[in-house]
Write a protein that holds these residues in place. Structure first.
Motif, PDB file in Angstrom:
ATOM      1  N   GLN A 105     -18.459  71.612 -42.099  1.00 27.45           N
ATOM      2  CA  GLN A 105     -18.737  71.857 -43.532  1.00 27.45           C
ATOM      3  C   GLN A 105     -17.542  71.847 -44.006  1.00 27.45           C
ATOM      4  O   GLN A 105     -16.825  73.287 -43.376  1.00 27.45           O
ATOM      5  N   ALA A 129     -15.055  69.243 -54.768  1.00 23.88           N
ATOM      6  CA  ALA A 129     -16.246  68.294 -53.506  1.00 23.88           C
ATOM      7  C   ALA A 129     -16.210  69.550 -52.510  1.00 23.88           C
ATOM      8  O   ALA A 129     -15.247  69.805 -51.973  1.00 23.88           O
ATOM      9  N   TRP A 182     -17.684  69.228 -48.179  1.00 28.13           N
ATOM     10  CA  TRP A 182     -17.875  68.241 -47.157  1.00 28.13           C
ATOM     11  C   TRP A 182     -18.840  68.363 -46.132  1.00 28.13           C
ATOM     12  O   TRP A 182     -18.505  69.229 -46.006  1.00 28.13           O
ATOM     13  N   ASP A 209     -21.241  61.568 -42.669  1.00 32.65           N
ATOM     14  CA  ASP A 209     -20.480  62.618 -43.543  1.00 32.65           C
ATOM     15  C   ASP A 209     -21.040  62.307 -45.226  1.00 32.65           C
ATOM     16  O   ASP A 209     -21.082  60.996 -45.389  1.00 32.65           O
ATOM     17  N   THR A 229     -20.345  63.902 -49.060  1.00 32.54           N
ATOM     18  CA  THR A 229     -19.584  65.236 -49.731  1.00 32.54           C
ATOM     19  C   THR A 229     -20.595  65.179 -50.877  1.00 32.54           C
ATOM     20  O   THR A 229     -21.463  64.616 -51.620  1.00 32.54           O
ATOM     21  N   LYS A 232     -19.777  67.025 -55.025  1.00 31.87           N
ATOM     22  CA  LYS A 232     -18.677  66.939 -56.375  1.00 31.87           C
ATOM     23  C   LYS A 232     -19.763  67.643 -56.942  1.00 31.87           C
ATOM     24  O   LYS A 232     -20.793  67.699 -57.333  1.00 31.87           O
TER      25      LYS A 232
END
Lengths: 114, 117
Positions: B6, B20, B22, B74, B76, B78
């Motif tokens: 992370q 954001a 990840w 992966d 994301t 936000k």
């Protein structure tokens, strides 16, 4: 009220003492997870129980699942300072829409005094 | 075996700004979860993906939060615009699968700690 109740909320024990943490679900359990978390860190997997009456042990930590009571207990024998942290239980249940869902208790904060 | 990655670990922003996060799950894990953990509480599921499809986003505040998992790897998360009450640790977890016979352990990342001022 919480769908998954953990007790006690916090616990302070003397090193060497035994302790038990309980986790009770208001929904039918398909599985029960125990994790440990230290402040600022992610959750570390301890055990997963899936069958009624199942009991698992890892080092000095034992967890049991009572399917009828929809409850699990985590028992630590001869506690050590390294056992200190937050213990979280997670329950695999059916939600209102009949879908499997994982819910979490609020955690039990354990301190072990040397 | 590499764990769940992370980033960033820490982020401080002012309210109304955006942020954001990840997450890169363990290779081969089909299920990915984003949790919000407020101090003193258990993790609250924001969104659960199975491959690149959404399984559960019932507790995601969709007016300000969004998440995607393109290509089923992966992901994301936000937040735009952020509010003071969004201050929390955002945990990403992955598992081989969930909800069936192969339901197993969730592997958690170390989390991204967000402070909104």
């Amino acid at each position: 009220s919480q769908e998954l109740e953990q007790s006690p909320q916090s616990l302070i024990v003397q090193e060497g003492k035994n302790l038990t943490i309980n986790c009770t679900s208001s929904k039918t359990l398909y599985g029960l997870y125990w994790y440990k978390q230290k402040y600022g860190e992610g959750l570390i997997f301890l055990m997963m129980l899936q069958k009624g009456g199942e009991e698992k042990s890892h080092e000095k930590i034992t967890a049991k699942l009572d399917e009828k009571k929809q409850q699990s207990s985590l028992h630590i024998t001869a506690s050590q300072p390294s056992h200190a942290g937050i213990y979280l239980c997670g329950a695999d249940i059916l939600n209102a829409g009949n879908n499997r869902k994982l819910i979490w208790g609020l955690g039990t904060s354990l301190a072990v005094n040397p | 075996e590499a764990g769940v990655a992370q980033s960033p670990r820490y982020k401080i922003i002012e309210k109304r700004q955006s942020v954001a996060f990840w997450c890169n799950p363990i290779s081969g894990h089909a299920t990915l979860y984003w949790y919000q953990q407020i101090l003193g509480q258990g993790p609250k599921l924001l969104i659960q993906f199975q491959n690149n499809g959404v399984v559960d986003d019932s507790q995601l505040p969709k007016d300000r939060f969004s998440a995607e998992r393109l290509k089923g790897v992966d992901s994301t998360l936000k937040i735009q615009p952020a509010k003071l009450e969004d201050s929390a640790v955002y945990l990403c977890a992955s598992s081989l699968s969930f909800g069936g016979a192969n339901t197993g352990e969730l592997f958690f990342g170390e989390g991204s700690r967000l402070t909104v001022l």
